[in-house]
Motif scaffolding. Sequence first.
Motif, PDB file in Angstrom:
ATOM      1  N   UNK A 158     -27.256  -2.442 -30.593  1.00  0.00           N
ATOM      2  CA  UNK A 158     -27.331  -1.819 -29.048  1.00  0.00           C
ATOM      3  C   UNK A 158     -28.195  -1.083 -28.764  1.00  0.00           C
ATOM      4  N   UNK A 159     -28.328  -0.365 -29.995  1.00  0.00           N
ATOM      5  CA  UNK A 159     -29.433   0.888 -29.860  1.00  0.00           C
ATOM      6  C   UNK A 159     -31.048   0.034 -29.819  1.00  0.00           C
ATOM      7  N   UNK A 160     -31.063  -1.014 -30.662  1.00  0.00           N
ATOM      8  CA  UNK A 160     -32.367  -1.404 -30.858  1.00  0.00           C
ATOM      9  C   UNK A 160     -32.591  -2.449 -29.643  1.00  0.00           C
ATOM     10  N   UNK A 161     -31.418  -2.868 -29.053  1.00  0.00           N
ATOM     11  CA  UNK A 161     -31.556  -3.797 -27.581  1.00  0.00           C
ATOM     12  C   UNK A 161     -31.939  -3.033 -26.546  1.00  0.00           C
ATOM     13  N   UNK A 162     -31.828  -1.683 -26.605  1.00  0.00           N
ATOM     14  CA  UNK A 162     -32.206  -0.746 -25.728  1.00  0.00           C
ATOM     15  C   UNK A 162     -30.996  -0.635 -24.601  1.00  0.00           C
ATOM     16  N   UNK A 163     -29.807  -1.101 -24.695  1.00  0.00           N
ATOM     17  CA  UNK A 163     -28.652  -0.957 -23.410  1.00  0.00           C
ATOM     18  C   UNK A 163     -27.835   0.292 -24.065  1.00  0.00           C
ATOM     19  N   UNK A 164     -27.854   0.693 -25.479  1.00  0.00           N
ATOM     20  CA  UNK A 164     -27.045   1.614 -25.812  1.00  0.00           C
ATOM     21  C   UNK A 164     -28.030   2.905 -26.305  1.00  0.00           C
ATOM     22  N   UNK A 165     -27.884   4.201 -25.593  1.00  0.00           N
ATOM     23  CA  UNK A 165     -28.597   5.350 -25.575  1.00  0.00           C
ATOM     24  C   UNK A 165     -28.195   6.278 -26.717  1.00  0.00           C
ATOM     25  N   UNK A 166     -26.883   6.764 -26.883  1.00  0.00           N
ATOM     26  CA  UNK A 166     -26.213   7.702 -27.661  1.00  0.00           C
ATOM     27  C   UNK A 166     -24.953   7.008 -28.061  1.00  0.00           C
ATOM     28  N   UNK A 167     -24.248   7.173 -29.325  1.00  0.00           N
ATOM     29  CA  UNK A 167     -23.154   6.869 -29.629  1.00  0.00           C
ATOM     30  C   UNK A 167     -22.440   7.685 -30.953  1.00  0.00           C
ATOM     31  N   UNK A 168     -21.173   7.951 -30.890  1.00  0.00           N
ATOM     32  CA  UNK A 168     -20.695   8.799 -31.719  1.00  0.00           C
ATOM     33  C   UNK A 168     -19.060   8.792 -31.729  1.00  0.00           C
ATOM     34  N   UNK A 169     -18.516   9.317 -32.821  1.00  0.00           N
ATOM     35  CA  UNK A 169     -17.058   9.229 -32.559  1.00  0.00           C
ATOM     36  C   UNK A 169     -16.578  10.453 -31.850  1.00  0.00           C
ATOM     37  N   UNK A 170     -15.222  10.368 -31.402  1.00  0.00           N
ATOM     38  CA  UNK A 170     -14.610  11.342 -30.828  1.00  0.00           C
ATOM     39  C   UNK A 170     -14.124  12.218 -31.673  1.00  0.00           C
ATOM     40  N   UNK A 171     -13.623  13.419 -31.277  1.00  0.00           N
ATOM     41  CA  UNK A 171     -13.129  14.524 -32.139  1.00  0.00           C
ATOM     42  C   UNK A 171     -11.947  15.156 -31.532  1.00  0.00           C
ATOM     43  N   UNK A 172     -10.655  14.700 -31.800  1.00  0.00           N
ATOM     44  CA  UNK A 172     -10.324  13.812 -33.244  1.00  0.00           C
ATOM     45  C   UNK A 172     -10.597  12.572 -33.117  1.00  0.00           C
ATOM     46  N   UNK A 173     -10.833  11.913 -34.432  1.00  0.00           N
ATOM     47  CA  UNK A 173     -11.328  10.594 -34.514  1.00  0.00           C
ATOM     48  C   UNK A 173     -10.342   9.697 -33.999  1.00  0.00           C
ATOM     49  N   UNK A 174     -10.241   9.399 -32.717  1.00  0.00           N
ATOM     50  CA  UNK A 174      -9.310   8.628 -32.081  1.00  0.00           C
ATOM     51  C   UNK A 174      -9.898   7.623 -31.185  1.00  0.00           C
ATOM     52  N   UNK A 175     -11.385   7.376 -31.322  1.00  0.00           N
ATOM     53  CA  UNK A 175     -12.270   6.449 -30.686  1.00  0.00           C
ATOM     54  C   UNK A 175     -13.628   6.912 -30.722  1.00  0.00           C
ATOM     55  N   UNK A 176     -14.626   6.688 -29.876  1.00  0.00           N
ATOM     56  CA  UNK A 176     -15.728   6.904 -29.780  1.00  0.00           C
ATOM     57  C   UNK A 176     -16.430   6.960 -28.453  1.00  0.00           C
ATOM     58  N   UNK A 177     -17.514   7.399 -28.199  1.00  0.00           N
ATOM     59  CA  UNK A 177     -18.293   7.446 -26.721  1.00  0.00           C
ATOM     60  C   UNK A 177     -19.636   6.662 -26.889  1.00  0.00           C
ATOM     61  N   UNK A 178     -19.888   6.175 -26.023  1.00  0.00           N
ATOM     62  CA  UNK A 178     -21.380   5.563 -25.721  1.00  0.00           C
ATOM     63  C   UNK A 178     -21.832   5.819 -24.703  1.00  0.00           C
ATOM     64  N   UNK A 179     -23.083   6.570 -24.600  1.00  0.00           N
ATOM     65  CA  UNK A 179     -23.994   6.482 -23.355  1.00  0.00           C
ATOM     66  C   UNK A 179     -24.840   5.158 -23.287  1.00  0.00           C
ATOM     67  N   UNK A 180     -24.534   4.477 -22.101  1.00  0.00           N
ATOM     68  CA  UNK A 180     -25.241   3.326 -21.877  1.00  0.00           C
ATOM     69  C   UNK A 180     -25.921   2.916 -20.666  1.00  0.00           C
ATOM     70  N   UNK A 181     -26.884   2.076 -20.481  1.00  0.00           N
ATOM     71  CA  UNK A 181     -27.436   1.666 -19.379  1.00  0.00           C
ATOM     72  C   UNK A 181     -27.443   0.399 -19.007  1.00  0.00           C
ATOM     73  N   UNK A 182     -27.330  -0.262 -17.936  1.00  0.00           N
ATOM     74  CA  UNK A 182     -27.130  -1.629 -17.356  1.00  0.00           C
ATOM     75  C   UNK A 182     -25.984  -1.577 -16.284  1.00  0.00           C
TER      76      UNK A 182
END
Length: 96
Positions: A29-53
């Motif tokens: 996703x990062x290589x393709x350019x639609x995903x800008x940032x990604x990381x786990x939530x704290x506590x580890x119950x999911x994740x967050x992605x900053x994306x464009x499109x």
Amino acid sequence: MFIISLTYTAGLEALEPHRPAHRAWLDQGIADGWMLLAGPRNPRDGGIILARGTRAELQEQAATDPFFQNGLSTFDLIEFNAVRAAAGVTLESLLA
């Protein structure tokens, strides 16, 4: 711009066998350019992605996450209009 909020529907031990494929999906996703940032939530119950499109494009992309495909997570798309940025961060670079 969107925040994709992933929520795990299974315990971390159930996610482990799928983590390498999930990380490869993040890298692509990062290589393709639609995903800008990604990381786990704290506590580890999911994740967050900053994306464009578009909503439709990101809905389609998020549905290809191995965690989602294996019934281990859900996701929400949260659209927002970025109008301010910290020093050194340009909106143009995020939206390009």
